[in-house]
Each structure stands twice: as structure tokens, then as C-alpha cells.
Design a protein around this motif. Structure first.
Motif, short mmCIF file in Angstrom:
data_model
loop_
_atom_site.label_atom_id
_atom_site.label_comp_id
_atom_site.label_asym_id
_atom_site.label_seq_id
_atom_site.Cartn_x
_atom_site.Cartn_y
_atom_site.Cartn_z
N LEU A 221 30.98 -19.31 28.94
CA LEU A 221 31.43 -19.25 30.22
C LEU A 221 31.48 -19.73 31.24
O LEU A 221 31.57 -19.54 32.07
N GLU A 222 30.11 -20.93 31.35
CA GLU A 222 29.59 -21.38 31.94
C GLU A 222 30.44 -22.37 32.53
O GLU A 222 31.02 -23.43 31.86
N PRO A 223 31.43 -22.74 34.01
CA PRO A 223 31.66 -23.23 34.37
C PRO A 223 31.68 -25.03 34.44
O PRO A 223 32.19 -26.04 34.13
N LEU A 224 29.60 -24.89 34.77
CA LEU A 224 29.13 -26.30 35.06
C LEU A 224 29.74 -26.74 33.53
O LEU A 224 29.13 -28.24 33.26
N TRP A 225 28.80 -26.25 32.68
CA TRP A 225 28.97 -26.47 31.27
C TRP A 225 29.88 -27.61 30.81
O TRP A 225 30.15 -28.61 29.96
N TRP A 226 31.07 -26.77 30.86
CA TRP A 226 32.54 -27.15 31.06
C TRP A 226 32.89 -28.66 31.68
O TRP A 226 33.64 -30.04 31.42
N VAL A 227 32.68 -28.66 32.52
CA VAL A 227 32.74 -29.60 32.99
C VAL A 227 31.81 -30.67 32.35
O VAL A 227 32.29 -32.03 32.81
N GLY A 228 30.73 -30.88 32.39
CA GLY A 228 29.99 -31.99 31.50
C GLY A 228 30.65 -32.26 30.32
O GLY A 228 30.76 -33.14 29.81
N MET A 229 31.31 -30.98 29.55
CA MET A 229 32.44 -31.44 28.46
C MET A 229 33.13 -32.30 28.47
O MET A 229 33.83 -33.33 27.50
N ILE A 230 34.08 -32.13 29.29
CA ILE A 230 35.44 -31.93 29.62
C ILE A 230 35.03 -34.28 30.17
O ILE A 230 35.70 -35.00 30.23
N THR A 231 33.41 -34.34 31.01
CA THR A 231 33.08 -35.99 31.50
C THR A 231 33.03 -36.41 30.38
O THR A 231 33.22 -37.43 30.35
N MET A 232 32.52 -35.88 29.11
CA MET A 232 31.73 -36.58 27.56
C MET A 232 33.45 -37.09 27.60
O MET A 232 33.64 -37.61 26.92
N ILE A 233 34.29 -36.11 27.54
CA ILE A 233 35.59 -36.54 26.97
C ILE A 233 36.07 -37.79 27.12
O ILE A 233 36.56 -39.40 26.96
N VAL A 234 36.54 -37.38 28.76
CA VAL A 234 36.48 -38.48 29.19
C VAL A 234 35.69 -39.98 28.86
O VAL A 234 36.47 -41.32 29.22
N GLY A 235 35.03 -39.99 29.29
CA GLY A 235 34.02 -40.83 28.85
C GLY A 235 34.65 -41.80 26.96
O GLY A 235 33.93 -42.47 27.31
N GLU A 236 34.42 -40.51 26.65
CA GLU A 236 34.67 -41.32 25.06
C GLU A 236 36.04 -41.33 25.21
O GLU A 236 36.40 -42.65 24.44
N ILE A 237 37.28 -41.13 25.63
CA ILE A 237 38.13 -42.27 25.46
C ILE A 237 38.32 -42.94 25.89
O ILE A 237 39.25 -43.77 25.37
#
Length: 353
Positions: free
Chosen positions: A59-75
Motif C-alpha cells: 500500500l506504499e506508493p514509494l515501493w510501487w515507484v521502485g517496482m515500476i522503476t525496476m520494470i522499466v530498467g529490465e525492459i
């Protein structure tokens, strides 16, 4: 930029691959820090850390920002394989560790020791040597050409050896010594990983050609590579989690990185003939650069503060779709001593490789 053996300057595709690999490292390295900050906030707000069964970080937005950042990096890393050879892209993945270590030093106040700084310098130096002497990416016009490379006798021999070795490790050595010898599980992950990266590169090239206007999705070979990627990813996830669940991460991480990177480059050399036409001087320089990167990575790992983290009970480390050598999973449920605060436990359990 000239190679040591007189090769031509880096091609436009190689430059794109390098840029994408660097972007990938930046995003993935930064994602580790963002997710840690998110975990810290979630633990402080709920009083229950992820390592003791809490899921408030979802439920923490900052954690999801980190996940999205990681996904962008992996793409970005996935696409990089479509433009540049694996011998160039794979070692550059070590730079994400540098980004993570440096940001952790300044943002999370996690002290970067002198040997850690030396490891960073070695990774950067080795990466520069590899980039300068990197081979040119082959021009591929169809997935049929990749299939021809994948079915050449030398690579089929490599695939057969990998399948035999993995089978022996899985069905003979794993039941006997898997819980006592770290090399068993990491070898299975690394061997399968070398095949998965070749399939990822083939699939990425197919998608690249499709987006350029030449549809490759009509060929069964494209879907075969999808099947291989899926099979290899599932196998890697299974045995990497076994390794991390059984042994200390300080041991698993560097061994896995070295084996995975070495085998991936070997597979690429056999399948895509990366060193074909290169001078002995350039090949030697690339090998030296790779050794420096691997050594620097090991230094970065062994200088992390692992001494306070006992062997884990349960660790979840899903592999990224691009199958780079980074272990980007979250390390949960470590056994901690009672003196540490929930916040410290969360941060240590979320130690990234």
C-alpha cells in the motif's frame, strides 16, 4: 572509438545497446534504493515489517515507484540484447550494483567501505575496456537466420552438454548434496541462464524486426524461442530460490554472477560468433575487462554488511524477464537477532544483489 585490433568504430546498434544497458543499470540500481525507502516508510507506519509477515508495503506508493522503476530498467535491458551482443550487454549489468551501492551510501547512509569503492572502480574500468573492444552486432534480417545460428552443430553440442549437465545435477547431485554444496543449485541456474539469454536475444531481435515492419510473429521459430525462455525462467526461479533459501546470500550472489556471466558469454560466442573476425588483441582485452568486472563485483558483494545476517529461512528472488545477472528479488523472512529494530530488519532483509 577504435578497438585494440583495428576494428571499425562501434556500430549504431552497438551504441544503442550500450545506452540501453546503461539506462537499465541506472533504473535497476535506483529501484533498489526507492524500494528500500518504501519499505522503511511502510514499516514505520504499520509497525510490522515485511520480514515478519507484513505486507503493508503493498500500500506504499514509494515501493510501487521502485517496482515500476525496476520494470522499466529490465525492459531496457531486454531491448539492449536486440541491438548489441551478449558479450557486451551482460557485463554492463554489473553497473547496477555500483548505482545501488553509491546511492545507498548517500541516501540510506549505508557505509561503502574502501574495498567497495575499489570494486566500483574495477567494474567501471572493466566495462570501459569491454565497450572499447566490443565486437560488432551481426545484421539479422529474419528469425530464420537466428534459427540457423541456433541449429549449427557447435551450438547444438553446447545445448546438449547443458541439458546433460543440468539433468545430472538435478536428478543425481541435487538430492545428495544440494543442501550442502552451493555450486549445485547455482550451476543449474547459470547453465539454464546461458540458454535463456540466447533465447531472449533471439526473441528481442524478432520483436525488433517486427516493429520495424517485418513481421516475425508468423514464424514458428519465434514462438519456440518464447517456449524456451519460459522453460528456462521457471527452472532458474526454482533453483535460485533453493540456493538463496539454503545458503547465505553473500556466498550465492557472487558465485551465481560469475558463473552466469561467464556461461552466457560463452554461449553467445558459440551461437553468434561474437569473436569472429576480431584480432587476438581485442579478444584478450575483452577477457581481461570481463575478469576485472567480475572481480570488482565480488569485492562489492563481500564488503556488504552480511556478518549480521544469518542464513535465511525463506527468500523470494524472482528473476527478471530479461534474465540479466542481477538478483533483483526481495529477501524476506531472515532470522534476525532480537536487538535489531523492525526497520533495520526490513532493510537488511531487502538486501539487493
Amino acid at each position: 572509438m577504435e578497438g585494440g585490433g583495428g576494428e571499425q568504430a562501434l556500430s549504431a546498434d552497438n551504441v544503442r545497446g550500450i545506452v540501453l544497458a546503461l539506462i537499465s543499470s541506472g533504473f535497476i540500481g535506483g529501484s533498489f534504493i526507492i524500494k528500500k525507502k518504501g519499505l522503511r516508510r511502510a514499516a514505520a507506519a504499520s509497525g510490522i515489517g515485511a520480514g515478519v509477515g507484513g505486507h503493508s508495503y503493498l500500500l506504499e506508493p514509494l515501493w510501487w515507484v521502485g517496482m515500476i522503476t525496476m520494470i522499466v530498467g529490465e525492459i531496457a535491458n531486454f531491448v539492449a540484447y536486440a541491438f548489441a551482443p551478449a558479450v557486451l550487454v551482460t557485463p554492463l549489468g554489473a553497473l547496477s550494483i555500483i548505482v545501488s551501492a553509491v546511492l545507498a551510501h548517500f541516501i540510506l547512509k549505508e557505509r561503502l567501505q574502501a574495498l567497495g569503492v575499489l570494486g566500483c572502480v574495477m567494474c567501471i574500468t572493466g566495462s570501459m575496456v569491454i565497450v572499447i573492444h566490443a565486437p560488432q552486432e551481426q545484421e539479422i534480417a529474419s528469425v530464420k537466420e537466428i534459427w540457423k545460428l541456433a541449429t549449427q552443430p557447435s551450438f547444438l553440442l553446447y545445448v546438449a552438454l547443458v541439458i546433460v549437465m543440468v539433468s545430472v545435477l538435478m536428478f543425481h547431485f541435487s538430492p545428495l548434496w544440494g543442501q550442502s554444496n552451493v555450486l549445485i543449485y547455482t550451476a543449474i541456474c547459470s547453465l539454464m541462464g546461458s540458454l535463456s539469454v540466447m533465447s531472449v536475444k533471439a526473441l528481442g531481435t524478432s520483436l525488433k524486426l517486427t516493429f520495424e515492419g517485418t513481421n516475425q510473429l508468423v514464424y514458428p521459430e519465434t514462438w519456440f524461442f518464447v517456449l524456451v525462455v519460459s522453460t528456462c525462467v521457471l527452472t532458474q526461479m526454482n533453483y535460485l530460490n533453493k540456493a538463496l533459501d539454503t545458503f547465505n546470500t553473500a556466498i550465492v550472489s557472487p558465485i551465481y554472477y560469475v558463473m552466469f556471466t561467464t556461461l552466457t558469454i560463452l554461449a553467445s560466442i558459440i551461437m553468434f560468433k561474437d569473436w569472429s573476425g576480431q584480432s587476438l588483441g581485442s579478444i584478450t582485452s575483452e577477457i581481461c575487462g570481463l575478469i576485472v568486472v567480475l572481480s570488482g563485483t565480488i569485492l562489492l558483494h563481500v564488503t556488504k554488511d552480511y556478518e549480521r545476517i544469518p542464513q535465511s529461512k525463506s527468500i523470494y528472488a524472482p528473476l527478471s524477464p530479461s534474465l540479466t545477472t542481477r538478483l533483483t528479488g526481495e529477501l524476506l523472512d531472515h532470522v534476525e537477532d532480537g536487538r535489531a529494530s523492525d526497520e533495520e530488519k526490513v532493510l537488511r532483509r531487502q538486501e539487493m544483489f
